[in-house]
Write a protein that holds these residues in place. Structure first.
Motif, short mmCIF file in Angstrom:
data_model
loop_
_atom_site.label_atom_id
_atom_site.label_comp_id
_atom_site.label_asym_id
_atom_site.label_seq_id
_atom_site.Cartn_x
_atom_site.Cartn_y
_atom_site.Cartn_z
N ASP A 91 0.84 -1.20 0.00
CA ASP A 91 0.00 0.00 0.00
C ASP A 91 0.87 1.24 0.00
N TYR A 137 0.67 5.68 -0.53
CA TYR A 137 -0.20 6.84 -0.40
C TYR A 137 0.55 8.08 -0.86
N LYS A 155 0.80 13.09 -6.98
CA LYS A 155 0.27 11.88 -7.61
C LYS A 155 0.56 11.87 -9.09
N TYR A 203 -0.85 7.78 7.94
CA TYR A 203 0.35 8.04 7.15
C TYR A 203 0.62 9.52 6.89
N SER A 204 -0.39 10.35 6.88
CA SER A 204 -0.17 11.76 6.53
C SER A 204 0.08 12.64 7.76
#
Length: 123
Positions: free
Chosen positions: A53, A55, A61, A104-105
């Protein structure tokens, strides 16, 4: 545990750089953050321990790719199509917790931080 980043530098807009972050021990979730002068540190990308995974911030992106090699305790950030607004200090971060949700952020999710490597993109 120490995290050591490398691979930063000066590049023209549209160019590429590959950042590396070597950890001195096993880490689980890992991420990259960046901070431009006068701005707060912001999330760039993260990867789970398995690498399955990943992100990304919306702003990167399709241009940046995070990956890891657990045999080497190293995480990478491949940055393509760089823009002047990508300029800043890039920091590697590591989460020592294997289980539980991976926020995660959030900088608070991470237990260890590197010293950073500078990326400068000229127009």
């Amino acid at each position: 545990v120490q995290l050591v980043e490398s691979g930063g530098g000066l590049v023209q807009a549209g160019g590429s750089l590959r950042l590396s972050c070597a950890a001195s021990g096993r880490m689980y979730g890992m991420g990259w953050f960046r901070q431009a002068p006068g701005k707060e540190r912001e999330f760039v990308a993260a990867v789970t321990w398995s690498g399955a995974d990943t992100y990304y911030a919306d702003s990167v992106k399709g241009r940046f790719t995070i990956s890891r090699d657990n045999a080497k305790n190293t995480v990478y950030l491949q940055m393509n199509s760089l823009k002047p607004e990508d300029t800043g200090g890039y920091y590697c971060a590591a989460d020592k917790t294997r289980y539980g949700p991976f926020h995660y952020s959030s900088p608070g999710e991470y237990d260890y931080w590197g010293q950073g490597t500078q990326v400068t993109v000229s127009s």
